[in-house]
Design a protein around this motif. Structure first.
Motif, short mmCIF file in Angstrom:
data_model
loop_
_atom_site.label_atom_id
_atom_site.label_comp_id
_atom_site.label_asym_id
_atom_site.label_seq_id
_atom_site.Cartn_x
_atom_site.Cartn_y
_atom_site.Cartn_z
N MET A 1 13.61 -52.96 -9.31
CA MET A 1 14.96 -52.69 -8.85
C MET A 1 15.84 -52.26 -10.01
SD MET A 1 16.38 -52.60 -6.02
CE MET A 1 17.90 -52.57 -5.18
N VAL A 2 15.65 -52.86 -11.17
CA VAL A 2 16.40 -52.47 -12.35
C VAL A 2 16.04 -51.03 -12.72
CG1 VAL A 2 16.86 -52.97 -14.77
CG2 VAL A 2 16.57 -54.85 -13.16
N ARG A 3 14.74 -50.69 -12.65
CA ARG A 3 14.31 -49.31 -12.92
C ARG A 3 14.96 -48.34 -11.94
NH1 ARG A 3 9.10 -51.64 -13.15
NH2 ARG A 3 8.48 -51.98 -15.28
N ARG A 4 15.08 -48.73 -10.70
CA ARG A 4 15.70 -47.87 -9.69
C ARG A 4 17.18 -47.64 -10.02
NH1 ARG A 4 14.52 -49.25 -3.74
NH2 ARG A 4 12.59 -48.29 -4.41
N PHE A 5 17.87 -48.70 -10.45
CA PHE A 5 19.28 -48.55 -10.83
C PHE A 5 19.43 -47.61 -12.03
CE2 PHE A 5 20.31 -52.95 -8.94
CZ PHE A 5 20.58 -52.38 -7.71
N VAL A 6 18.47 -47.66 -12.96
CA VAL A 6 18.49 -46.74 -14.10
C VAL A 6 18.28 -45.31 -13.60
CG1 VAL A 6 17.29 -46.05 -16.22
CG2 VAL A 6 17.77 -48.47 -15.77
N ALA A 7 17.32 -45.12 -12.70
CA ALA A 7 17.05 -43.78 -12.17
C ALA A 7 18.24 -43.23 -11.40
CB ALA A 7 15.82 -43.83 -11.26
N LEU A 8 18.99 -44.09 -10.72
CA LEU A 8 20.18 -43.65 -9.98
C LEU A 8 21.38 -43.44 -10.89
CD1 LEU A 8 19.90 -45.99 -6.87
CD2 LEU A 8 19.57 -43.52 -6.92
N GLY B 1 18.45 -53.93 -28.48
CA GLY B 1 18.91 -54.12 -27.13
C GLY B 1 18.03 -55.11 -26.39
N LEU B 2 18.28 -55.19 -25.10
CA LEU B 2 17.51 -56.09 -24.25
C LEU B 2 16.36 -55.34 -23.60
CD1 LEU B 2 20.45 -57.92 -22.46
CD2 LEU B 2 19.02 -58.81 -24.28
N SER B 3 15.26 -56.00 -23.44
CA SER B 3 14.11 -55.41 -22.76
C SER B 3 14.33 -55.43 -21.25
CB SER B 3 12.84 -56.16 -23.11
OG SER B 3 12.88 -57.46 -22.54
N LEU B 4 13.51 -54.67 -20.55
CA LEU B 4 13.58 -54.64 -19.09
C LEU B 4 13.35 -56.03 -18.51
CD1 LEU B 4 13.66 -53.11 -16.38
CD2 LEU B 4 11.21 -52.75 -16.65
N GLU B 5 12.41 -56.75 -19.04
CA GLU B 5 12.10 -58.08 -18.53
C GLU B 5 13.27 -59.04 -18.75
OE1 GLU B 5 10.05 -56.35 -20.59
OE2 GLU B 5 8.66 -55.71 -19.03
N VAL C 1 15.23 -49.86 -22.95
CA VAL C 1 16.02 -50.78 -23.78
C VAL C 1 17.45 -50.68 -23.28
CG1 VAL C 1 16.80 -51.34 -26.10
CG2 VAL C 1 14.51 -50.42 -25.75
N PHE C 2 18.06 -51.84 -23.01
CA PHE C 2 19.39 -51.91 -22.40
C PHE C 2 20.40 -52.46 -23.39
CE2 PHE C 2 16.34 -52.13 -19.01
CZ PHE C 2 16.89 -51.37 -18.01
N ASP C 3 21.67 -52.12 -23.15
CA ASP C 3 22.77 -52.71 -23.91
C ASP C 3 22.91 -54.18 -23.52
OD1 ASP C 3 23.45 -50.35 -25.16
OD2 ASP C 3 24.90 -49.79 -23.63
N ARG C 4 23.63 -54.92 -24.34
CA ARG C 4 23.83 -56.36 -24.07
C ARG C 4 24.65 -56.61 -22.81
NH1 ARG C 4 20.44 -59.37 -26.82
NH2 ARG C 4 20.12 -58.62 -28.93
N ASP C 5 25.43 -55.62 -22.37
CA ASP C 5 26.27 -55.82 -21.19
C ASP C 5 25.58 -55.40 -19.89
OD1 ASP C 5 26.30 -53.12 -21.73
OD2 ASP C 5 28.42 -52.86 -21.20
N ALA C 6 24.31 -55.02 -19.94
CA ALA C 6 23.59 -54.57 -18.74
C ALA C 6 23.52 -55.64 -17.64
CB ALA C 6 22.20 -54.09 -19.11
N PRO C 7 23.27 -56.92 -17.95
CA PRO C 7 23.27 -57.92 -16.87
C PRO C 7 24.62 -58.03 -16.17
CG PRO C 7 22.11 -58.79 -18.77
CD PRO C 7 22.74 -57.51 -19.20
N ALA C 8 25.72 -57.87 -16.90
CA ALA C 8 27.05 -57.91 -16.27
C ALA C 8 27.25 -56.71 -15.35
CB ALA C 8 28.14 -57.95 -17.34
N VAL C 9 26.77 -55.55 -15.76
CA VAL C 9 26.87 -54.36 -14.92
C VAL C 9 26.04 -54.54 -13.66
CG1 VAL C 9 26.35 -51.89 -14.80
CG2 VAL C 9 27.34 -52.84 -16.88
N LEU C 10 24.86 -55.10 -13.80
CA LEU C 10 24.01 -55.35 -12.63
C LEU C 10 24.64 -56.37 -11.69
CD1 LEU C 10 20.55 -55.29 -14.39
CD2 LEU C 10 21.38 -53.66 -12.69
#
Length: 136
Positions: A59-66, A43-47, A80-89
């Motif tokens: 902010m990404v961590r906050r979205f994960v917590a929510l 998957g993709l890293s947080l960075e 570790v994020f899925d490849r579609d995480a930037p589109a969701v954000l």
């Protein structure tokens, strides 16, 4: 052909003489069919997600917590994020800026949009169309 004991992924156990990474043909399947262990797609890293979505990592961590974005933890504990995480954000950012929704409302809207997408896919799969327009 004898049926050799296999592990959960369908590969031979180390005590059978085969290497653990070699596939084993099962007696119940055709002789040409082999089963391979699934390889996880990294998957993709947080960075990487923060850079692609142009958001601060906090902010990404906050979205994960929510619960707005799905993420898993690796063996070290990093997100570790899925490849579609930037589109969701990006969708979250559009809902926040365009409709002035709070994050609880965004979660509800995302759930409803996902449900609508599933229903539309199911309707397309049925291949039926009505001549009358929908009542809504």
């Amino acid at each position: 052909m004898t049926d050799r004991p296999t592990g959960a992924a369908g590969t031979a156990r180390s005590g059978t003489g085969n290497r653990p990474d070699q596939p084993v043909a099962h007696a119940a399947t055709a002789p040409t069919t082999t089963r391979y262990a699934l390889v996880p797609v990294p998957g993709l890293s947080l960075e990487a997600v923060a850079r692609r979505s142009r958001l601060h990592p906090d902010m990404v961590r906050r979205f994960v917590a929510l619960g707005l974005v799905d993420a898993e933890r690796d063996a070290v504990g990093r997100l570790v994020f899925d490849r579609d995480a930037p589109a969701v954000l990006a969708r979250i950012q559009r809902l926040r800026s365009g409709l002035c929704l709070n994050y609880a409302s965004i979660g509800l809207v995302l759930d409803l949009l996902d449900r609508i997408s599933l229903l539309e896919t199911a309707l397309r799969g049925r291949g039926t169309r009505s001549d009358t327009p929908p009542w809504t």
